[in-house]
Design a protein around this motif. Structure first.
Motif, short mmCIF file in Angstrom:
data_model
loop_
_atom_site.label_atom_id
_atom_site.label_comp_id
_atom_site.label_asym_id
_atom_site.label_seq_id
_atom_site.Cartn_x
_atom_site.Cartn_y
_atom_site.Cartn_z
N ILE A 151 0.84 -1.20 0.00
CA ILE A 151 0.00 0.00 0.00
C ILE A 151 0.87 1.25 0.00
N SER A 152 1.89 1.25 0.83
CA SER A 152 2.80 2.41 0.91
C SER A 152 3.51 2.64 -0.42
N PHE A 153 3.95 1.55 -1.04
CA PHE A 153 4.64 1.69 -2.33
C PHE A 153 3.71 2.30 -3.37
N LEU A 154 2.50 1.77 -3.49
CA LEU A 154 1.58 2.28 -4.51
C LEU A 154 1.23 3.74 -4.25
N ARG A 155 1.02 4.11 -2.99
CA ARG A 155 0.71 5.50 -2.67
C ARG A 155 1.85 6.41 -3.11
N GLU A 156 3.09 6.02 -2.83
CA GLU A 156 4.23 6.86 -3.16
C GLU A 156 4.53 6.85 -4.65
N PHE A 157 4.38 5.70 -5.29
CA PHE A 157 4.71 5.61 -6.71
C PHE A 157 3.68 6.33 -7.57
N ILE A 158 2.38 6.08 -7.28
CA ILE A 158 1.33 6.69 -8.09
C ILE A 158 1.12 8.15 -7.73
N GLY A 159 1.30 8.47 -6.45
CA GLY A 159 1.11 9.84 -6.01
C GLY A 159 -0.22 10.08 -5.36
N GLN A 160 -1.01 9.04 -5.16
CA GLN A 160 -2.26 9.14 -4.41
C GLN A 160 -2.56 7.79 -3.78
N ALA A 161 -3.33 7.81 -2.70
CA ALA A 161 -3.57 6.60 -1.94
C ALA A 161 -4.45 5.62 -2.71
N PRO A 162 -4.10 4.34 -2.67
CA PRO A 162 -4.99 3.34 -3.27
C PRO A 162 -6.25 3.17 -2.43
N THR A 163 -7.29 2.64 -3.01
CA THR A 163 -8.45 2.20 -2.26
C THR A 163 -8.06 0.94 -1.50
N VAL A 164 -8.26 0.94 -0.19
CA VAL A 164 -7.79 -0.17 0.65
C VAL A 164 -8.98 -0.82 1.34
N ASP A 165 -9.03 -2.15 1.28
CA ASP A 165 -10.07 -2.94 1.93
C ASP A 165 -9.37 -3.99 2.80
N ARG A 166 -9.63 -3.95 4.09
CA ARG A 166 -9.08 -4.95 5.01
C ARG A 166 -10.17 -5.87 5.55
N GLY A 167 -11.28 -5.91 4.87
CA GLY A 167 -12.38 -6.74 5.32
C GLY A 167 -13.18 -6.07 6.41
N ASN A 168 -14.25 -6.72 6.85
CA ASN A 168 -15.09 -6.15 7.89
C ASN A 168 -15.68 -7.25 8.76
N ALA A 169 -16.10 -6.86 9.96
CA ALA A 169 -16.60 -7.83 10.94
C ALA A 169 -17.99 -8.36 10.59
N THR A 170 -18.73 -7.62 9.78
CA THR A 170 -20.10 -8.02 9.46
C THR A 170 -20.16 -9.39 8.80
N ASP A 171 -19.28 -9.62 7.83
CA ASP A 171 -19.29 -10.91 7.14
C ASP A 171 -18.06 -11.76 7.46
N GLY A 172 -17.24 -11.30 8.39
CA GLY A 172 -16.06 -12.07 8.78
C GLY A 172 -14.89 -11.95 7.85
N SER A 173 -14.98 -11.08 6.87
CA SER A 173 -13.90 -10.98 5.89
C SER A 173 -12.63 -10.38 6.48
N ASN A 174 -12.74 -9.75 7.65
CA ASN A 174 -11.54 -9.26 8.32
C ASN A 174 -10.73 -10.41 8.92
N HIS A 175 -11.32 -11.60 8.93
CA HIS A 175 -10.62 -12.79 9.39
C HIS A 175 -10.45 -13.81 8.26
N ALA A 176 -10.51 -13.34 7.03
CA ALA A 176 -10.39 -14.25 5.90
C ALA A 176 -8.98 -14.80 5.79
N GLY A 177 -8.89 -16.03 5.32
CA GLY A 177 -7.60 -16.61 5.03
C GLY A 177 -7.07 -16.11 3.70
N HIS A 178 -5.92 -16.62 3.32
CA HIS A 178 -5.27 -16.21 2.09
C HIS A 178 -6.12 -16.62 0.89
N GLY A 179 -6.45 -15.67 0.04
CA GLY A 179 -7.24 -15.98 -1.14
C GLY A 179 -8.00 -14.76 -1.62
#
Length: 402
Positions: A151-179
């Motif tokens: 995320i840091s690399f893309l922000r610095e290289f492109i010059g603006q922050a990427p859209t970031v999703d870390r999942g959410n507690a509602t559907d458990g995606s914040n505890h998702a495994g690799h995939g």
């Protein structure tokens, strides 16, 4: 085929085991001949995304071709250039984060200045302007701190922050495994010993939808626009072999992947094809089939241990292609015959692994640490990278661009 190797050093065995697992009208045509991919894509509207090693390759491709790629998505992948051509660093730093990944922005700018990747204008890409990153905090294969470095690399290289999703507690995606997360996923949301597709079901979480929306923000998300069922014949195979042959005919160095009689390195037939499969897949949504249609081209890259056709059918890209008016192409790496498991619990990998005579890839990963490069530790990040060149030729065929 690790069973054919005689690797005596435990650390090297761990290295090879862990890192390489980073894991209509068209229906009447049985397969697109490579030379006749439909040249209906808009060369000014090319985007790319991927999962795991495919995420790493997506960013490598976008950075190398930042004058012609407008957006990039990375799902559960390491940061650009993290491995720096070393298998030990790929495991210890990029996957297991036993030490913090260093900034690779200076290396990218150096490559741009030398012409190894597309040159920058006032320090920024001329076209690449949007990015999307999904990384679950519970990803145990490529740990979240590695995603943060990306995320840091893309922000610095492109010059603006990427859209970031870390999942959410509602559907458990914040505890998702690799995939990659999709409503059509067959694996559970959390990691499980029964994982097979690495396409995970976490409620209605949809990484492909969110990535495409981040890359095409002018088209709002409308759940009703997701096409629930795609006819089997609309996902068309195409022959990757001529594109591979174009690259290999220039005789680039290709590192061996096997040992003969336990000591003589040599290349398998698979390695001679750059570890790439003979067949990729293409989906052209209905509105892009009409004469004169100018649709974008999105390159979607599977991860390690993933079957490309299953990836194409279940990840959601083709279900959203009509809404976002993109042709989706799925290049493919050939899966290995003897896949291995990956784990960060085996301890740090010694630098001896970097001096191995061979560079195997049993889990069918994209080349994100330089396994095709041998002693050249940087080629895999540049326009000269063999797999990058193959993808470039596929995109050119779809857009008929030079």
């Amino acid at each position: 085929m690790l069973h054919r190797m005689n690797v005596k050093h435990t650390g090297l065995r761990v290295a090879l085991a862990v890192c390489l697992g980073l894991a209509s009208t068209m229906g009447s045509t049985p397969a697109w001949a490579a030379r006749h991919l439909p040249a209906i894509g808009d060369p000014g509207n090319v985007t790319v995304s991927g999962i795991s090693s495919g995420a790493a390759m997506a960013v490598q491709y976008a950075v190398a071709h930042s004058q012609s790629v407008s957006g990039v998505g990375a799902i559960a992948g390491p940061g650009w250039g993290c491995a720096q051509g070393r298998v030990s660093q790929a495991i210890n730093t990029c996957m297991c984060v036993r030490e913090a990944p260093a900034s690779t922005l200076p290396m990218a700018r150096q490559f741009a200045s030398s012409g190894a990747i597309d040159r920058l204008m006032s320090g920024k890409p001329q076209s690449l302007s949007r990015a999307f990153v999904f990384h679950s905090p519970d990803d145990a294969t490529v740990q979240a701190a590695s995603g943060d470095a990306g995320i840091s690399f893309l922000r610095e290289f492109i010059g603006q922050a990427p859209t970031v999703d870390r999942g959410n507690a509602t559907d458990g995606s914040n505890h998702a495994g690799h995939g990659i997360l999709s409503p059509d996923g067959s694996d559970s949301c959390a990691a499980s010993p029964r994982d097979s597709s690495y396409v995970r079901h976490c409620g209605q979480e949809d990484n492909a939808r969110d990535a495409l929306h981040a890359l095409f923000p002018q088209r709002p998300i409308d759940a009703s626009q997701r096409i629930a069922s795609i006819p089997e014949g609309d996902l068309q195979p195409f022959d990757q072999t001529p594109f591979i042959d174009e690259v290999t005919s220039a005789s680039p160095y290709i590192a061996p992947d096997l040992l003969w009689l336990s000591f003589w390195p040599y290349r398998s037939d698979r390695r001679d094809r750059l570890d790439m499969a003979a067949t990729g897949y293409l989906y052209v949504p209905p509105s892009c089939r009409a004469a004169g249609a100018r649709c974008g081209v999105h390159v979607a890259l599977h991860g390690c241990k993933q079957d490309v056709r299953t990836f194409a059918r279940t990840t959601g890209y083709i279900h959203w292609a009509e809404h976002f008016r993109v042709i989706v192409v799925f290049p493919a790496v050939q899966q290995g015959s003897s896949p291995v498991s990956e784990s960060c619990s085996a301890g740090a990998v010694p630098s001896l692994a970097d001096a191995a005579w061979i560079q195997p890839n049993p889990n069918g990963c994209w080349d994100w640490w330089g396994y095709l490069d041998g002693t050249d530790r940087t080629r895999y990040l540049t326009r000269s990278a063999p797999q990058v060149q193959v993808i470039e030729r596929i995109v050119r065929a779809l857009t008929r661009s030079n």
